[in-house]
Design an enzyme around this catalytic site. Structure first.
Site, short mmCIF file in Angstrom:
data_model
loop_
_atom_site.label_atom_id
_atom_site.label_comp_id
_atom_site.label_asym_id
_atom_site.label_seq_id
_atom_site.Cartn_x
_atom_site.Cartn_y
_atom_site.Cartn_z
N GLU A 31 0.83 -1.21 0.00
CA GLU A 31 0.00 0.00 0.00
C GLU A 31 0.86 1.25 0.00
O GLU A 31 0.53 2.25 -0.66
CB GLU A 31 -0.94 -0.02 1.20
CG GLU A 31 -2.04 -1.08 1.08
CD GLU A 31 -2.90 -1.21 2.32
OE1 GLU A 31 -4.12 -1.44 2.17
OE2 GLU A 31 -2.37 -1.09 3.44
N GLU B 254 -3.98 -10.07 3.05
CA GLU B 254 -4.87 -9.86 4.18
C GLU B 254 -6.00 -10.87 4.27
O GLU B 254 -6.39 -11.31 5.36
CB GLU B 254 -5.45 -8.43 4.13
CG GLU B 254 -4.49 -7.34 4.57
CD GLU B 254 -3.58 -6.86 3.46
OE1 GLU B 254 -2.88 -5.86 3.64
OE2 GLU B 254 -3.55 -7.50 2.37
#
Length: 258
Positions: free
Chosen positions: A112, A132
């Protein structure tokens, strides 16, 4: 310190310094990163930033999940993170060009942070991923909203839904990575990009980045009509005249940042 900041010759180098944890970001590290970005926003002596991780194994493995007692997924999502993971994933107030030097794993929040950079230079052993879903979480701090905007939809969904890691070469083919080099040439390649960025007028660089960041949601005509502060400052600067004069005189320009 969990993050090292050095500034020299108009270049700031931000290094996440937790190699024993694959440069994973804990609460203290995230606070320090936010402090650094805020400091750099207020500086006029920096024209380029390089973000990387210490050591040879990882850029950043994302959030540090070591130990227990952290927030639940819902509690984490409810916390205010207006700038995304590491304070940079979708930060709109930093007008300085930002280069990601990806030296290894860029996973979860680490990926990210890469998505929040303007230029990405990666070694051949770099690996990117958003794992995730495999731990019952989601890429909440930029992954879900940014990746699909930067690469083809199916590729983005494949990364997010499977947690698979992808190579720098694959992301280079899809335009997310600017350059892929062997590990022993990574610094050389990054320095070449830094040199090329610094060849531009400091105020022009800020105006370009501010315009791109703050107008992506607008129609072209609307974006063109905006008189953003950095754009006006660049157009009214001494450097705007110096650039044209240097071109006519066939010499390198001397930028003053004003």
């Amino acid at each position: 310190m969990s993050v090292e900041l050095t500034i020299a010759d108009r270049v700031a180098r931000v290094t996440i310094d937790r190699p024993d944890r694959l440069n994973a970001v804990d609460a203290a590290t995230e606070r320090r990163l936010e402090e650094i970005w805020t400091e750099l926003e207020g500086r006029t002596d920096v024209s380029c930033i390089v973000l990387t991780g210490a050591g040879e194994r990882a850029f950043s493995a994302g959030a540090d999940m070591k130990g227990s007692g952290g927030p639940s997924g819902l509690e984490y999502w409810a916390e205010s993170r207006p700038n995304g993971f590491g304070g940079i994933a979708f930060r709109k107030s930093l007008d300085i060009p930002l280069i990601a030097r990806v030296n290894g794993f860029a996973l979860g929040g680490g990926f990210e942070m890469v998505l929040g950079c303007d230029i990405v230079v990666a070694s051949t052993n770099a690996r990117f991923g958003l794992p995730e879903a495999r731990v019952g979480r989601m890429p909440l701090d930029g992954g879900m909203v940014l990746l699909q905007r930067k690469i083809p939809h199916n590729l983005a969904m494949g990364i997010m839904l499977t947690g698979r890691q992808v190579s720098a070469a694959e992301l280079h083919r899809h335009g997310l990575v600017n350059e892929v080099v062997e590990p022993d040439r990574l610094d050389e390649a990054v320095d070449a990009w830094v040199k090329d960025v610094l060849a531009g007028a400091p105020l022009s660089l800020r105006a370009i980045k501010q315009t791109v960041q703050r107008t992506a949601h607008l129609q072209p005509a609307e974006a063109q009509a905006l008189k953003l502060p950095a754009l006006v400052a660049a157009l009214n600067s001494e450097d705007a005249e110096e650039g044209v004069l240097a071109f006519r005189e066939k010499r390198p320009p001397v930028w003053r940042g004003r």
